[in-house]
Enzyme design. Structure first.
Site, PDB file in Angstrom:
ATOM      1  N   ALA A 141       0.803  -1.226   0.000  1.00  0.00           N
ATOM      2  CA  ALA A 141       0.000   0.000   0.000  1.00  0.00           C
ATOM      3  C   ALA A 141       0.837   1.278   0.000  1.00  0.00           C
ATOM      4  CB  ALA A 141      -0.938  -0.011   1.205  1.00  0.00           C
ATOM      5  N   ALA A 142       2.092   1.190   0.446  1.00  0.00           N
ATOM      6  CA  ALA A 142       2.923   2.405   0.475  1.00  0.00           C
ATOM      7  C   ALA A 142       3.660   2.616  -0.845  1.00  0.00           C
ATOM      8  CB  ALA A 142       3.940   2.298   1.603  1.00  0.00           C
ATOM      9  N   ARG A 147      11.529  -4.507 -10.411  1.00  0.00           N
ATOM     10  CA  ARG A 147      12.872  -4.608 -10.990  1.00  0.00           C
ATOM     11  C   ARG A 147      13.388  -3.206 -11.290  1.00  0.00           C
ATOM     12  NH1 ARG A 147      12.740  -5.745 -17.396  1.00  0.00           N
ATOM     13  NH2 ARG A 147      10.656  -4.947 -17.830  1.00  0.00           N
ATOM     14  N   ARG A 203      12.031  -9.528 -15.374  1.00  0.00           N
ATOM     15  CA  ARG A 203      11.074  -9.760 -14.285  1.00  0.00           C
ATOM     16  C   ARG A 203      11.343 -11.082 -13.572  1.00  0.00           C
ATOM     17  NH1 ARG A 203       7.932  -8.101 -18.686  1.00  0.00           N
ATOM     18  NH2 ARG A 203       7.334  -5.909 -18.586  1.00  0.00           N
ATOM     19  N   GLN A 241       1.632 -15.234   2.004  1.00  0.00           N
ATOM     20  CA  GLN A 241       0.329 -14.584   1.821  1.00  0.00           C
ATOM     21  C   GLN A 241      -0.733 -15.575   1.337  1.00  0.00           C
ATOM     22  OE1 GLN A 241       0.928 -10.927  -0.392  1.00  0.00           O
ATOM     23  NE2 GLN A 241       2.111 -10.026   1.262  1.00  0.00           N
ATOM     24  N   GLY A 265       2.237  -8.076  -8.497  1.00  0.00           N
ATOM     25  CA  GLY A 265       3.678  -8.141  -8.165  1.00  0.00           C
ATOM     26  C   GLY A 265       4.399  -9.146  -9.049  1.00  0.00           C
ATOM     27  N   ASN A 266       5.555  -8.773  -9.558  1.00  0.00           N
ATOM     28  CA  ASN A 266       6.286  -9.609 -10.518  1.00  0.00           C
ATOM     29  C   ASN A 266       7.194 -10.645  -9.868  1.00  0.00           C
ATOM     30  OD1 ASN A 266       5.476  -8.815 -13.126  1.00  0.00           O
ATOM     31  ND2 ASN A 266       6.529  -6.832 -12.841  1.00  0.00           N
ATOM     32  N   ASP A 287      -0.355  -5.432 -20.604  1.00  0.00           N
ATOM     33  CA  ASP A 287       0.154  -5.778 -21.939  1.00  0.00           C
ATOM     34  C   ASP A 287      -0.965  -5.650 -22.972  1.00  0.00           C
ATOM     35  OD1 ASP A 287       2.618  -6.701 -20.625  1.00  0.00           O
ATOM     36  OD2 ASP A 287       1.299  -8.272 -19.863  1.00  0.00           O
ATOM     37  N   ARG A 308      -1.592  -1.994 -23.594  1.00  0.00           N
ATOM     38  CA  ARG A 308      -0.470  -1.423 -24.352  1.00  0.00           C
ATOM     39  C   ARG A 308      -0.634  -1.728 -25.838  1.00  0.00           C
ATOM     40  NH1 ARG A 308       4.107  -3.344 -19.943  1.00  0.00           N
ATOM     41  NH2 ARG A 308       4.216  -1.367 -18.823  1.00  0.00           N
ATOM     42  N   HIS A 339       3.641 -12.650 -18.370  1.00  0.00           N
ATOM     43  CA  HIS A 339       3.903 -11.203 -18.361  1.00  0.00           C
ATOM     44  C   HIS A 339       5.422 -11.032 -18.330  1.00  0.00           C
ATOM     45  CE1 HIS A 339       3.745  -6.962 -17.540  1.00  0.00           C
ATOM     46  NE2 HIS A 339       4.368  -7.123 -16.385  1.00  0.00           N
TER      47      HIS A 339
HETATM   48  P1  NAD Z   1       7.206  -0.203  -4.939  1.00  0.00           P
HETATM   49  O1  NAD Z   1       8.574  -0.629  -4.567  1.00  0.00           O
HETATM   50  O2  NAD Z   1       6.943   1.250  -5.173  1.00  0.00           O
HETATM   51  O3  NAD Z   1       6.182  -0.699  -3.839  1.00  0.00           O
HETATM   52  C1  NAD Z   1       6.171  -2.005  -3.369  1.00  0.00           C
HETATM   53  C2  NAD Z   1       5.563  -1.976  -1.974  1.00  0.00           C
HETATM   54  O4  NAD Z   1       5.418  -3.338  -1.570  1.00  0.00           O
HETATM   55  C3  NAD Z   1       6.455  -1.274  -0.944  1.00  0.00           C
HETATM   56  O5  NAD Z   1       5.679  -0.349  -0.196  1.00  0.00           O
HETATM   57  C4  NAD Z   1       6.967  -2.418  -0.082  1.00  0.00           C
HETATM   58  O6  NAD Z   1       7.197  -2.040   1.262  1.00  0.00           O
HETATM   59  C5  NAD Z   1       5.797  -3.397  -0.214  1.00  0.00           C
HETATM   60  N1  NAD Z   1       6.116  -4.762   0.149  1.00  0.00           N
HETATM   61  C6  NAD Z   1       7.259  -5.459  -0.056  1.00  0.00           C
HETATM   62  N2  NAD Z   1       7.174  -6.671   0.469  1.00  0.00           N
HETATM   63  C7  NAD Z   1       5.937  -6.772   1.025  1.00  0.00           C
HETATM   64  C8  NAD Z   1       5.256  -7.788   1.723  1.00  0.00           C
HETATM   65  N3  NAD Z   1       5.833  -8.967   2.017  1.00  0.00           N
HETATM   66  N4  NAD Z   1       3.991  -7.538   2.131  1.00  0.00           N
HETATM   67  C9  NAD Z   1       3.400  -6.364   1.880  1.00  0.00           C
HETATM   68  N5  NAD Z   1       4.010  -5.346   1.241  1.00  0.00           N
HETATM   69  C10 NAD Z   1       5.257  -5.568   0.810  1.00  0.00           C
HETATM   70  O7  NAD Z   1       6.778  -1.062  -6.224  1.00  0.00           O
HETATM   71  P2  NAD Z   1       5.609  -0.797  -7.277  1.00  0.00           P
HETATM   72  O8  NAD Z   1       6.162   0.062  -8.367  1.00  0.00           O
HETATM   73  O9  NAD Z   1       4.371  -0.399  -6.592  1.00  0.00           O
HETATM   74  O10 NAD Z   1       5.491  -2.266  -7.925  1.00  0.00           O
HETATM   75  C11 NAD Z   1       5.014  -3.347  -7.149  1.00  0.00           C
HETATM   76  C12 NAD Z   1       5.151  -4.642  -7.947  1.00  0.00           C
HETATM   77  O11 NAD Z   1       4.316  -4.614  -9.097  1.00  0.00           O
HETATM   78  C13 NAD Z   1       6.565  -4.930  -8.469  1.00  0.00           C
HETATM   79  O12 NAD Z   1       6.848  -6.307  -8.317  1.00  0.00           O
HETATM   80  C14 NAD Z   1       6.467  -4.575  -9.942  1.00  0.00           C
HETATM   81  O13 NAD Z   1       7.431  -5.233 -10.721  1.00  0.00           O
HETATM   82  C15 NAD Z   1       5.068  -5.063 -10.223  1.00  0.00           C
HETATM   83  N6  NAD Z   1       4.435  -4.573 -11.465  1.00  0.00           N
HETATM   84  C16 NAD Z   1       3.688  -5.471 -12.176  1.00  0.00           C
HETATM   85  C17 NAD Z   1       3.034  -5.077 -13.325  1.00  0.00           C
HETATM   86  C18 NAD Z   1       2.232  -6.072 -14.142  1.00  0.00           C
HETATM   87  O14 NAD Z   1       1.794  -5.733 -15.249  1.00  0.00           O
HETATM   88  N7  NAD Z   1       1.965  -7.274 -13.652  1.00  0.00           N
HETATM   89  C19 NAD Z   1       3.142  -3.753 -13.748  1.00  0.00           C
HETATM   90  C20 NAD Z   1       3.895  -2.852 -12.995  1.00  0.00           C
HETATM   91  C21 NAD Z   1       4.551  -3.291 -11.846  1.00  0.00           C
HETATM   92  C1  LMR Z   2       5.636  -3.480 -16.554  1.00  0.00           C
HETATM   93  O1  LMR Z   2       5.343  -4.258 -17.466  1.00  0.00           O
HETATM   94  O2  LMR Z   2       5.667  -2.236 -16.717  1.00  0.00           O
HETATM   95  C2  LMR Z   2       5.900  -4.021 -15.173  1.00  0.00           C
HETATM   96  O3  LMR Z   2       5.840  -5.410 -15.173  1.00  0.00           O
HETATM   97  C3  LMR Z   2       7.151  -3.519 -14.570  1.00  0.00           C
HETATM   98  C4  LMR Z   2       8.363  -4.143 -15.214  1.00  0.00           C
HETATM   99  O4  LMR Z   2       9.236  -4.621 -14.479  1.00  0.00           O
HETATM  100  O5  LMR Z   2       8.429  -4.141 -16.440  1.00  0.00           O
END
Ligand code: NAD
Ligand code: LMR
Length: 325
Positions: A12-13, A92, A98, A112, A130-131, A159, A162, A187
């Site tokens: 959430a942060a 990443r 990823r 979880q 989350g990736n 995707d 996009r 992904h």
């Molecule tokens: P971020 O680093 O800004 O935020 C991640 C948050 O997760 C942080 O606040 C951290 O403290 C928290 N966190 C870490 N471990 C945790 C746990 N065990 N329990 C609860 N919270 C936890 O990252 P973001 O930019 O918000 O991205 C989050 C994730 O989403 C990354 O893995 C990123 O690669 C992924 N992502 C996926 C897609 C997709 O299309 N699937 C797209 C964008 C980003």
């Molecule tokens: C994206 O596709 O933008 C996210 O999965 C973040 C990444 O690591 O590419």
């Protein structure tokens, strides 16, 4: 007004949630008649930052936001939820793929998954963002043994969205004109943006665009590498567009996709030669709070090769985390 929906959001942060939470509180997932209660999970060291985000949520005076729970305990966050957005995990940075996050993030989804099983309603709808999202979703589902696997999904919608914009620009149509498009697989850069069945205003998209070389040499790699391009340009991974895609995924699952296909990562039933249990992007339609796999498509030639490649990668990822399954 209907009963409030309880929605867990992890991480959430983080960056994505800084957009996602405000959209959920605005009614973008369950609609403008449904109050929501947010149950926010983050690590102990991030609790103060979550409190700051909650102050901002309060300062928006969202009429639908009935309550907010802040916690570092997964079971508290998942208690009686109707929906869960699993975003929390490490993103990443430049130079990483990823899948490099597999070891860093897999354990989070094991813990979880157990908490989800302990605390959530059995019909809760879950999206993993989350990736590496597909394999994390598989780990989550495998560790939530009493929770229906079909209610755990992975996000391919970013995707999908996009690609829609790139197609629409090339075809000179609005994004809404394009139907029956799907992103298959993982992904990751192996994902397969498949226009075989796609139409633009009812005409075959491939004929409207009339440029197969552009499709294979520009569209597919552009979509596959878009996450990297954003990290290079912004210095951080996509956030607002990722939040938007998560909203689209959940809204359609809950309220329906109006007969059109959307791309969702779901547990494979073995169809299309995708090994059972892999969490794989496939075309689905959504109605009445359920998604249904689109069946009976012919996948051959170039499409078969592309699908086999991305499915092969998912199988390798499963092998790498088999101790957690
Ligand atoms: P971020 O680093 O800004 O935020 C991640 C948050 O997760 C942080 O606040 C951290 O403290 C928290 N966190 C870490 N471990 C945790 C746990 N065990 N329990 C609860 N919270 C936890 O990252 P973001 O930019 O918000 O991205 C989050 C994730 O989403 C990354 O893995 C990123 O690669 C992924 N992502 C996926 C897609 C997709 O299309 N699937 C797209 C964008 C980003
Ligand atoms: C994206 O596709 O933008 C996210 O999965 C973040 C990444 O690591 O590419």
């Amino acid at each position: 007004m209907t009963q409030p929906k309880r929605i867990a959001v992890t991480g959430a942060a983080g960056q994505i949630c800084y957009s996602l939470l405000f959209r959920i509180a605005n009614g973008d997932v369950y609609g403008k008649d449904t109050p929501v209660i947010l149950q926010l999970l983050d690590l102990p060291q991030a609790q103060k930052a979550v409190q700051g985000v909650v102050m901002e949520l309060e300062d928006c005076a969202f009429p639908l936001l009935q309550d907010v729970v802040i916690t570092d305990d997964p079971a508290t966050a998942f208690r009686d939820i109707d929906a869960g957005f699993f975003v929390g995990s490490r993103p990443r940075t430049a130079g990483m793929e990823r899948r490099d996050l597999l070891n860093a993030n897999a354990e989070i989804f094991r813990t979880q998954g157990r908490a989800l099983d302990e605390a959530a309603k059995r019909d809760a709808k879950v999206i993993v963002v989350g990736n590496p999202a597909n394999t994390n979703a598989m780990i989550l589902a495998a560790n939530a043994k009493g929770f229906p696997t079909e209610n755990v999904t992975a996000m391919l919608r970013l995707d999908h969205n996009r690609a829609l914009t790139q197609f629409a620009k090339k075809a000179g149509v609005g994004v809404d004109a394009i139907e029956k498009f799907v992103v298959w697989g993982n992904h990751s850069p192996t994902m397969f943006a498949d226009w075989s069945n796609a139409t633009a205003d009812g005409r075959k998209l491939a004929e409207v665009i009339g440029d197969e070389a552009w499709y294979k040499e520009t569209l597919i790699p552009t979509v596959a590498k878009r996450g990297t391009a954003i990290i290079e340009a912004r210095g951080a991974s996509s956030a607002a567009s990722a939040a938007n895609a998560a909203i689209d995924h959940m809204r359609d699952w809950i309220s329906g996709s109006n007969g059109d296909w959307v791309s969702m990562g779901i547990s494979s039933d073995g169809s299309y030669g995708i090994p059972e249990g892999l969490m794989c992007g496939v075309p689905v339609t959504c109605a009445n709070g359920r998604y249904e796999r689109v069946t009976g498509l012919t996948v051959e030639g170039f499409a078969r090769e592309m699908l086999d490649k991305t499915v092969g990668e998912l199988a390798e990822e499963r092998e790498a985390v088999k101790a957690l399954l």
